[in-house]
Each structure stands twice: as structure tokens, then as C-alpha cells.
Design a protein around this motif. Structure first.
Motif, short mmCIF file in Angstrom:
data_model
loop_
_atom_site.label_atom_id
_atom_site.label_comp_id
_atom_site.label_asym_id
_atom_site.label_seq_id
_atom_site.Cartn_x
_atom_site.Cartn_y
_atom_site.Cartn_z
N LEU A 151 0.81 -1.22 0.00
CA LEU A 151 0.00 0.00 0.00
C LEU A 151 0.85 1.27 0.00
O LEU A 151 0.30 2.37 -0.02
CB LEU A 151 -0.93 0.01 1.23
N VAL A 152 2.17 1.11 0.02
CA VAL A 152 3.05 2.27 0.00
C VAL A 152 3.22 2.73 -1.44
O VAL A 152 3.63 1.96 -2.31
CB VAL A 152 4.43 1.93 0.62
N SER A 153 2.91 3.98 -1.68
CA SER A 153 3.01 4.53 -3.04
C SER A 153 4.48 4.72 -3.42
O SER A 153 5.38 4.59 -2.58
CB SER A 153 2.26 5.87 -3.12
N SER A 154 4.72 5.01 -4.69
CA SER A 154 6.11 5.14 -5.15
C SER A 154 6.21 6.12 -6.31
O SER A 154 5.22 6.48 -6.95
CB SER A 154 6.65 3.77 -5.58
N HIS A 155 7.45 6.56 -6.53
CA HIS A 155 7.78 7.45 -7.65
C HIS A 155 9.27 7.29 -7.89
O HIS A 155 10.04 7.06 -6.94
CB HIS A 155 7.44 8.91 -7.29
N GLU A 156 9.68 7.39 -9.12
CA GLU A 156 11.09 7.16 -9.45
C GLU A 156 12.04 8.13 -8.76
O GLU A 156 13.22 7.84 -8.61
CB GLU A 156 11.30 7.22 -10.96
N GLU A 157 11.52 9.28 -8.32
CA GLU A 157 12.36 10.27 -7.66
C GLU A 157 12.17 10.27 -6.14
O GLU A 157 12.54 11.24 -5.47
CB GLU A 157 12.08 11.67 -8.22
N VAL A 158 11.57 9.20 -5.59
CA VAL A 158 11.32 9.12 -4.16
C VAL A 158 11.95 7.84 -3.60
O VAL A 158 11.80 6.76 -4.17
CB VAL A 158 9.81 9.12 -3.84
N SER A 177 18.64 13.79 -2.91
CA SER A 177 18.54 14.52 -1.64
C SER A 177 18.20 13.61 -0.47
O SER A 177 18.42 13.97 0.69
CB SER A 177 17.49 15.64 -1.74
N SER A 178 17.68 12.41 -0.75
CA SER A 178 17.27 11.51 0.32
C SER A 178 18.43 10.77 0.96
O SER A 178 18.29 10.22 2.06
CB SER A 178 16.24 10.51 -0.20
N ILE A 233 11.73 18.03 1.41
CA ILE A 233 12.14 19.04 0.44
C ILE A 233 11.74 18.64 -0.97
O ILE A 233 11.67 19.48 -1.88
CB ILE A 233 13.66 19.28 0.53
N ASN A 234 11.45 17.35 -1.17
CA ASN A 234 11.11 16.80 -2.48
C ASN A 234 9.59 16.80 -2.65
O ASN A 234 8.88 16.05 -1.97
CB ASN A 234 11.67 15.38 -2.59
N PRO A 235 9.05 17.58 -3.57
CA PRO A 235 7.58 17.61 -3.74
C PRO A 235 7.00 16.27 -4.15
O PRO A 235 5.85 15.95 -3.81
CB PRO A 235 7.37 18.67 -4.84
N HIS A 236 7.77 15.46 -4.88
CA HIS A 236 7.29 14.13 -5.25
C HIS A 236 7.09 13.27 -4.00
O HIS A 236 6.15 12.47 -3.92
CB HIS A 236 8.28 13.45 -6.19
N ALA A 237 7.97 13.44 -3.00
CA ALA A 237 7.86 12.67 -1.76
C ALA A 237 6.59 13.05 -1.01
O ALA A 237 5.91 12.18 -0.44
CB ALA A 237 9.09 12.90 -0.89
N VAL A 238 6.26 14.32 -0.99
CA VAL A 238 5.06 14.76 -0.30
C VAL A 238 3.82 14.17 -0.97
O VAL A 238 2.87 13.72 -0.30
CB VAL A 238 4.98 16.29 -0.26
#
Length: 256
Positions: free
Chosen positions: A15-22, A145-146, A83-88
Motif C-alpha cells: 500500500l506504500v506509493s512510489s515514484h522514481e524520484e522518491v 537529496s534523500s 524538500i522533495n515535492p514528489h515525496a510529499v
């Protein structure tokens, strides 16, 4: 030994979402959540009113913390920053998938929140960028940044610590991931000078790194000289002696 996750509900990887930049949940994320589970009884007795994650990434940790506390109806509120909008965005989706809520803010550490949250946060969780990297990678856009922590992996950690000290309430606790290369004993001494005691809740060793999840809490009774007079190796031994047996590496849990 059976995993704590088999006993108490935490965020489910499916159930954890994802994105290539996160940054996706990994060994350090699992270790941090396991530390929260290991300290669960204390957290429930703590009755935190406001909890915060600095650098929420996928949302796995803040969601897990909310689920751990929700089981006993603690009525806690949650704030998470990145700091990463994709993470939010990804954290928003992860929280929603698990039926929990948090206020999410795109910012560097807690910039713009210092006045509003000063002395109000009862629990802060941080999986900081701790990997030693060239300084020019620190604060880079996207997923870098992570993990990019600069020299000794301390550039971002050393910026986070005074912010945490400012935000934590009188009964506030900090749970933070550190790497051996970060010189965690020096971090503990630095926090001791600010009036914090410390304890390693979880210690994990993999083929690539040795992780320590350290808990800090305000304690003005211990003399600073008791700590600073010890060598780094002696102080690290003192901390490791507190680690319970179940904290040894046991691999990822079945739901991971």
C-alpha cells in the motif's frame, strides 16, 4: 524470533506509493519502524499529542507511527515534511491508502515552521541523508537529496539537530537513523551538551552498512562530564550495551 510486525500493524509495503524520484522503504526504513515497535509500550504511555517526521520520503515511517499509536486511541496529530515535492505527493497517497491523516509540508527540514511548532512536538522521527558523499550532492533535486549526506554523512544531520532541539517539547523524544560513518557517539555527545540522554534502540548490520537507531530524550540530571570524558569507542560500547537481544539483524519482515 517472530517479527514485531506480526503482532502490531504497521504500514504495508503493497500500500506504500512510489515514484522514481522518491526513496523507497529499505533496510534503514524498516529498522526505524522496528525501533518504534520495540519502544511501543513507552510510546503509548508517552501519549504524544504531536508527532513529526522530517524527510518523509514514501511515507512508510510516519504512516507506521500513526498506525502504532492509533491502536490505543492516543489521539495524536501528525506533521511530515520533505524538500522533495514528489515525496510529499507519495506520502499523501500512502497515508490515504492506510486510512490515516497527517499535515504534509514541502520544506527544507522545518523551514518556516520553527515559530509555529517551537516546543510543541512530542515525537520526531528522522531517517536523514546519512551517506557520505561529495558536498555538492547535498540538497540536490530529486531522489539524491534523500541519501546525500556530505562529508562523513553529517552535513544534513548537523543542520537537523538544532532544529529538533528547538521543536521538541519538554517531554519530547527523537528517533534517528545513523550510520557508523556518521560517528554516532559524537552526535550523542553533541546532544548531551544540549541536555539529552540517548540510547540505541536498534542496531543492524548488513553487508553494506551498520545502522544505529538512536533515541534521544531530555534529561538534565546526567553530568556532561560523565559522557565527554569517555573515548568514542568507550562511549559507543556504553550505548551498545543497552541494546536488547532482539535488535540483532533478522532480515526484512514478511510484509516487506
Amino acid at each position: 524470533m517472530a517479527s514485531h510486525k506480526g503482532l502490531f500493524k504497521t504500514a504495508e509495503i503493497r500500500l506504500v506509493s512510489s515514484h522514481e524520484e522518491v526513496y523507497e522503504p529499505c533496510d534503514d526504513s524498516f529498522a526505524l519502524v522496528d525501533a518504534l515497535l520495540a519502544d511501543r509500550s513507552n510510546l503509548l504511555e508517552h501519549h504524544p499529542k504531536l508527532c513529526m517526521e522530517i524527510g518523509c520520503g514514501s511515507g512508510y515511517v510516519i504512516t507506521s507511527l500513526a498506525l502504532i499509536l492509533r491502536q490505543e486511541g492516543c489521539g495524536s496529530n501528525y506533521i511530515a515534511t520533505d524538500i522533495n515535492p514528489h515525496a510529499v505527493k507519495v506520502t499523501t497517497e500512502t497515508l490515504k491508502a492506510h486510512g490515516v491523516d497527517a499535515e504534509l509540508i514541502i520544506t527544507d527540514i522545518a523551514s518556516g515552521l520553527e515559530k509555529r511548532l517551537a516546543g510543541l512536538v512530542d515525537v520526531i522521527v528522522v531517517n536523514p541523508p546519512y551517506v557520505p558523499t561529495p558536498e555538492d550532492e547535498v540538497g540536490a533535486e530529486g531522489i539524491t537529496s534523500s541519501w546525500a549526506g556530505g562529508e562523513n554523512g553529517r552535513s544534513v544531520i548537523d543542520r537537523i539537530l538544532p532544529v529538533v532541539d528547538h521543536l521538541l517539547s519538554e517531554k519530547g523524544w527523537l528517533y534517528m537513523v545513523t550510520l557508523t560513518a556518521n560517528n554516532p557517539s559524537e552526535i550523542c555527545v553533541q546532544m548531551r551538551k544540549k541536555g539529552y540522554a540517548s540510547k540505541i534502540i536498534i542496531q543492524r548490520s548488513t553487508e553494506e552498512e551498520s545502522l544505529h537507531i538512536i533515541k534521544f530524550w531530555r534529561d538534565f540530571d546526567t553530568e556532561v562530564d560523565d559522557i565527554t570524558d569517555q573515548s568514542d569507542s568507550g562511549f559507543m560500547g556504553y550505548l551498545l550495551a543497552q541494546v536488547p537481544l532482539f535488535s540483532s539483524w533478522r532480515g526484512n519482515s514478511s510484509n516487506n
